[in-house]
Motif scaffolding. Structure first.
Motif, mmCIF file in Angstrom:
data_model
loop_
_atom_site.group_PDB
_atom_site.id
_atom_site.type_symbol
_atom_site.label_atom_id
_atom_site.label_comp_id
_atom_site.label_asym_id
_atom_site.label_seq_id
_atom_site.Cartn_x
_atom_site.Cartn_y
_atom_site.Cartn_z
ATOM 1 N N TYR A 136 11.659 15.805 7.762
ATOM 2 C CA TYR A 136 11.186 15.244 6.497
ATOM 3 C C TYR A 136 9.820 14.629 6.732
ATOM 4 O O TYR A 136 9.616 13.838 7.651
ATOM 5 C CB TYR A 136 12.130 14.178 5.949
ATOM 6 N N TRP A 196 6.495 10.420 1.496
ATOM 7 C CA TRP A 196 6.424 8.992 1.190
ATOM 8 C C TRP A 196 7.820 8.389 1.109
ATOM 9 O O TRP A 196 8.752 9.010 0.601
ATOM 10 C CB TRP A 196 5.700 8.767 -0.140
ATOM 11 N N TYR A 197 7.919 7.138 1.584
ATOM 12 C CA TYR A 197 9.199 6.424 1.530
ATOM 13 C C TYR A 197 8.948 4.977 1.123
ATOM 14 O O TYR A 197 8.035 4.326 1.637
ATOM 15 C CB TYR A 197 9.922 6.444 2.880
ATOM 16 N N SER A 244 13.993 4.657 -1.191
ATOM 17 C CA SER A 244 13.861 5.910 -1.933
ATOM 18 C C SER A 244 12.770 6.789 -1.353
ATOM 19 O O SER A 244 11.692 6.308 -0.993
ATOM 20 C CB SER A 244 13.541 5.602 -3.406
ATOM 21 N N PHE A 245 13.063 8.102 -1.240
ATOM 22 C CA PHE A 245 12.063 9.097 -0.894
ATOM 23 C C PHE A 245 11.333 9.504 -2.161
ATOM 24 O O PHE A 245 11.953 9.680 -3.209
ATOM 25 C CB PHE A 245 12.731 10.326 -0.259
ATOM 26 N N SER A 301 16.247 14.251 1.977
ATOM 27 C CA SER A 301 16.616 13.706 3.280
ATOM 28 C C SER A 301 17.798 12.759 3.093
ATOM 29 O O SER A 301 17.751 11.853 2.265
ATOM 30 C CB SER A 301 15.442 12.948 3.900
ATOM 31 N N ARG A 335 18.524 8.839 8.364
ATOM 32 C CA ARG A 335 17.362 8.234 9.019
ATOM 33 C C ARG A 335 17.643 8.178 10.514
ATOM 34 O O ARG A 335 18.796 8.066 10.943
ATOM 35 C CB ARG A 335 17.122 6.796 8.513
ATOM 36 N N TYR A 374 21.806 8.131 5.030
ATOM 37 C CA TYR A 374 20.897 7.574 4.020
ATOM 38 C C TYR A 374 21.665 6.635 3.101
ATOM 39 O O TYR A 374 22.756 6.944 2.614
ATOM 40 C CB TYR A 374 20.284 8.734 3.236
#
Length: 591
Positions: free
Chosen positions: A161, A164-165, A171-172, A251, A254, A274
């Protein structure tokens, strides 16, 4: 004739609403009713978001909980076997960081905040039947099973992945959801265009969910169920998201090196599930997934804030489709509360503490204000003077004044439910003492249950309360118009009794209909009228049976004890607090 099963269900619902749940304890029916109700009633399962424990509860959390509680109590009135779940979301990077900043172990930190939510809900008379924490073992087992189902069906794969996170939103984000902004020191940063929170570029080897495979199916589900998301404004918004944008794969894990506080991926302890996938499964955990969830899962209804709509209306249906599970029956969406025109913000100090509000206005006062003024499809504004004005006008003066006037010993010295005279109030106009406005009032009150039912089902609780309030005003005008205190008791006793009978019948209707909204006040009204617990269900909304030639079981019955003022008038704040000009959004909840 009703079946014994049906009668037991109605009695059980009335008992649950008549006082046993007035102080926020989970409602239940005692003894035989538990077994009989579960066998006879339709199941109904209502959930709130589970609230993120990065901060203490505020008025936005209470609004979600009160909304769901109102629907739960309403369904109990209707004879459903209703289940109501709320709780706290306790995993994720944001919690990990908040606990570290507080110098506490994550679980200890979560327990402290979760208990504060329980306390607030108890004070607000939130009658949940289930309270879920995502740190419970039953939830871990459910999430692990759900993950393995998705994996076994081929909807998870290992990939990279990059994008931006947002840690505050957990949140992606796609590039289209990111815009330019500045931080507190004026430096240029990237922020979420939806929440305004800072985002960071992230590149990780994670597990991915094939979300893109379900875009067409989710679209088909929404188009074939145009009322599955209410209000319709939010249904249309989700359709627009799906029609206008590509939906990339998601995604769903993590790296453990970045996120330790969460549920490990089964078979891969170097990855953490996640937090949103973890959190959404709570709704299944509550009803016994994966073994015994079938009966309840087909009756699930979600109450969510608009900020978490995408997770519930796109991600969650896709997850469920992938797992081969039924989709939600309904997603009720509500907007947010501002404070004197500004977003709530810890940095500004304008976050409304529910316990302070209850201290000022009472639990029923706060509940009534939120449900009376909360318009689901647009943001609503909170300020103390507004609460005072609404509660004084509609609860203290209109409703409380009507009850006090019509049960006063000066008008009803015998303290009995008065008798109705068909001669004074005949079915034909202009043949008795009743006038045309009286008949119009009677028609409005007779139609009220149907109106309230329609608005409750569509999450327009404020419209239901608007209709009840309008009828209360009509009843006050009826009493004022005929001034029973001026009537001669020797010559006009039948007409005086009829005026009081009609007025008390109106109050009985209002008391029954208001039970989901203000359970404490409704209990006081019905108790003062001498209405027994088993006479408080939806089936008891048979207005003015004597007018139609039927019997009224209350006629001649002793009124209940005088419980004092129904709702004491509130005092306005002496000094209006100033609110700073700028604010940032505070999270309302999680899943």
């Amino acid at each position: 004739m009703r079946s014994p099963c049906r009668v037991l269900t109605r009695v059980g619902a009335a008992l649950r609403l008549s006082g046993h749940a007035l102080h926020g304890r989970p409602p239940r029916v005692y003894g035989i009713h538990d077994r009989q109700a579960s066998q006879c009633s339709k199941p109904y399962y209502i959930t709130t978001p589970i609230f993120y424990v990065n901060a203490s509860p505020h008025i936005g959390h209470v609004y979600s909980a009160v909304t769901a509680d109102c629907l739960h109590r309403y369904k109990l009135l209707k004879g459903y076997n209703s289940r109501f779940a709320t709780g706290t979301d306790e995993h994720g990077l944001k919690i990990q960081q908040a606990a570290s900043n507080a110098g506490k172990e994550p679980l200890s930190f979560c327990t402290e905040i979760s208990e504060s939510f329980k306390h607030v809900f108890q004070r607000c008379s939130i009658s949940y039947t289930d309270y879920i924490r995502t740190t419970e073992q039953r939830h871990t087992r459910a999430v692990e099973d759900f993950w393995m189902v998705l994996q076994s069906k081929g909807f998870l794969y290992k990939g990279t992945y990059e994008g931006w996170y947002s840690t505050p939103d957990e949140s992606f984000l796609t590039p289209a959801q990111v815009t330019d902004g500045t931080d507190s020191e004026g430096r240029r940063i990237k922020v979420s265009s939806e929440s305004g929170h800072k985002v960071e570029w992230m590149k990780e080897d994670n597990y991915m969910f094939r979300l893109s495979d379900f875009r067409t199916e989710v679209l088909r589900w929404l188009r074939s169920n145009p009322k599955v998301i209410r209000p319709v404004k939010f249904h249309d918004l989700v359709l627009q998201w799906l029609e206008d944008d590509d939906i990339p794969d998601l995604s769903v894990s993590r790296q453990k090196s970045r996120l330790q506080w969460g549920i490990p991926v089964p078979g891969d302890p170097e990855q953490t599930i996640y937090v949103w996938l973890d959190a959404l499964v709570n709704y299944l955990t509550v009803v016994g997934y994966p073994q015994n969830h079938a009966q309840w899962w087909t009756a699930v209804h979600h109450v969510v804030g608009k900020d978490i709509l995408k997770f519930h209306a796109i991600y969650w249906p896709a997850f469920l489709m992938a797992a081969g599970l039924p989709l939600p029956r309904m997603i009720y969406v509500h907007s947010h509360w501002t404070v004197e025109g500004k977003k709530m913000s810890k940095s500004l100090g304008n976050v409304i503490n529910p316990l302070d509000a209850i201290e000022k206005f009472s639990a029923d006062g706060l509940r009534y204000f939120l449900l009376r003024q909360g318009v689901p499809d647009s943001d609503c504004d909170y300020y103390d003077d507004k609460v005072v004005k609404v509660c004084n006008s509609e609860l203290a003066d209109a409703l409380g004044g009507l009850l006090n006037r019509c049960t006063a010993p000066s008008l009803n010295p015998a303290q009995l439910y008065p008798r109705f005279s068909n001669t004074c109030f005949p079915k034909e106009e202009n043949c008795g003492k009743a006038v045309s406005d009286d008949y119009r009032m009677m028609e409005a009150v007779s139609a009220l249950p149907v109106v309230v039912e329609r608005h409750f089902e569509n999450l327009n609780i404020y419209k239901a309360l608007e209709a009840i309030s309008a009828c209360v005003r009509l009843t006050n005008r009826f009493v004022q118009r005929h001034a029973p205190w001026k009537l001669d008791r020797k010559e006009d006793q039948q007409w005086l009794d009829t005026i009081l009978h009609v007025s008390l019948e109106c109050l009985r209707m209002y008391g029954i209909l208001l039970q989901p909204v203000v359970p404490g006040l409704a209990h006081k009204i019905l108790s003062r009228l001498g209405v027994a617990p088993e006479e408080r269900s939806w089936d008891s909304l048979n207005f003015l049976r004597r007018y139609e030639g039927g019997d009224c079981v209350l006629e001649g019955r002793a009124l209940g004890p005088d419980l004092g003022v129904l709702f004491g008038r509130l005092e306005r704040s002496p000094v209006k607090r100033k609110t700073p000009k700028m604010a940032t959004t505070q999270d309302e909840g999680k899943s």
